[in-house]
Design a protein around this motif. Structure first.
Motif, PDB file in Angstrom:
ATOM      1  N   THR A 119       0.840  -1.379   0.125  1.00 28.85           N
ATOM      2  CA  THR A 119      -0.035  -0.143   0.047  1.00 28.85           C
ATOM      3  C   THR A 119       0.749   1.238  -0.201  1.00 28.85           C
ATOM      4  OG1 THR A 119      -1.538  -1.235   1.370  1.00 28.85           O
ATOM      5  CG2 THR A 119      -1.812   1.092   1.284  1.00 28.85           C
ATOM      6  N   SER A 120       0.643   2.030  -0.816  1.00 27.85           N
ATOM      7  CA  SER A 120       1.384   3.283  -0.970  1.00 27.85           C
ATOM      8  C   SER A 120       0.924   4.180   0.209  1.00 27.85           C
ATOM      9  CB  SER A 120       1.456   4.244  -2.461  1.00 27.85           C
ATOM     10  OG  SER A 120       0.028   4.303  -2.778  1.00 27.85           O
ATOM     11  N   ARG A 170      -0.063   7.523  -0.320  1.00 29.96           N
ATOM     12  CA  ARG A 170      -1.354   8.203  -0.881  1.00 29.96           C
ATOM     13  C   ARG A 170      -2.420   7.212  -0.679  1.00 29.96           C
ATOM     14  NH1 ARG A 170      -2.666  12.654  -3.765  1.00 29.96           N
ATOM     15  NH2 ARG A 170      -4.552  12.482  -4.787  1.00 29.96           N
ATOM     16  N   GLU A 171      -2.238   6.045  -1.327  1.00 25.70           N
ATOM     17  CA  GLU A 171      -3.289   4.942  -0.908  1.00 25.70           C
ATOM     18  C   GLU A 171      -3.830   4.750   0.238  1.00 25.70           C
ATOM     19  OE1 GLU A 171      -2.711   1.911  -4.709  1.00 25.70           O
ATOM     20  OE2 GLU A 171      -1.735   1.768  -2.809  1.00 25.70           O
TER      21      GLU A 171
END
Length: 306
Positions: free
Chosen positions: A285-286, A288-289
């Motif tokens: 998971t980035s 931003r995500e």
């Protein structure tokens, strides 16, 4: 598997319980419901889990409870219970921190060692590290977490308890504690109290989204790995960059400059090599995500929606 989870009503614990149930495990949840932060938030976490046939909750303090029946037949024990807080662990508060992080861990290990069981997964912390990645904590909280790690290693070598200590870096996501960075940032963006920005904001943290964290906890328990490993997002960012990530999702964040405080490490960075090799850990998971998902559950008021 039959899994025992201590600290089950907290942020990480409630996410782990949900993940284990989704994987088909039976979950025996234990929590003392301490007032380290608003107990109503912990009770709300439990309501999301209650009623599932494979889930049972036990309101108990590890230092006082009869742990034998709870541990009977367990295939894995996830020890997440403890007293959080780097900045709050100084002074008289250290006694409580030591009680809940060291003594409770030793009590649970004693109860486990006389019973055949699978992995004993201890949720350790990046606070065991000092500057430059040395095992030299710069806060009393970090000292207690490192001591708990040493206890796990002692019981592994002396009694064969299959312990593993996973050093969790800055875990964030929906239902996080209200005193954590992203919870405060989202609250500030929603018009709440300004975000306290300690120092110049160029200190770096290795953020790990909670779904990636709980996936790794179960994968580690199932892998046969014992020892110590870091769990982080693999891409440290500065606090200023974290603020910018929130602003991209929510709009401007009001900040309140403050001097750096004792116990704050300048830079943290997880070395996930061991975790990657031992149980295939890879954060997915980035930032931003993860921020977007956290903000979506928090809602327009900066707090979790009912």
């Amino acid at each position: 598997m039959r899994a025992v989870v201590t600290g089950a009503a907290g942020f990480l614990g409630s996410h782990l319980c949900a993940h284990l149930l989704a994987a088909g495990d039976t979950v025996v949840a234990v929590d003392a419901l301490t007032d380290s932060y608003d107990v109503a938030l912990k009770e709300r976490n439990l309501r999301d889990l209650a009623g599932r046939p494979a889930f049972s909750f036990h309101h108990a303090d590890l230092l006082d409870a009869d742990l034998g029946p709870l541990l009977e037949g367990a295939h894995a024990v996830y020890h997440l219970a403890g007293e959080p807080g780097v900045r709050s662990s100084w002074g008289a508060a250290f006694e409580l921190c030591a009680r809940r992080n060291i003594l409770a861990t030793q009590t649970l290990l004693e109860a486990v060692r006389s019973r055949a069981s699978g992995a004993f997964v201890h949720a350790s912390s990046s606070a065991v590290y000092g500057d430059a990645g040395t095992l030299a904590p710069v806060s009393p909280y970090g000292v207690t977490k490192l001591a708990a790690e040493h206890l796990c290693e002692l019981y592994r070598t002396a009694y064969g308890v299959p312990t593993l200590s996973l050093r969790l870096f800055s875990v964030y996501g929906p239902r996080q504690r209200p005193d954590t960075a992203f919870a405060r940032l989202l609250a500030a963006a929603a018009g709440g109290e300004p975000f306290p920005l300690y120092g110049d904001g160029e200190q770096t943290r290795d953020f790990l989204y909670v779904r990636d964290a709980v996936t790794a906890l179960r994968d580690a328990a199932c892998s046969g790995f014992t020892g110590v490993a870091d769990l982080g997002g693999g891409c440290p960012v500065s606090v200023n960059q974290a603020i910018a990530a929130v602003e991209q999702v929510t709009g401007p964040v009001k900040t309140l400059p403050r001097p750096a405080e004792p116990g704050d490490v300048r830079h943290t960075a997880a070395d996930i090599t061991v975790a990657s090799r031992a149980f295939g850990f890879r954060p997915r998971t980035s930032l931003r995500e993860g921020v977007a998902a956290t903000a979506a559950e928090a809602g327009p008021g900066g707090v979790r929606q009912k």
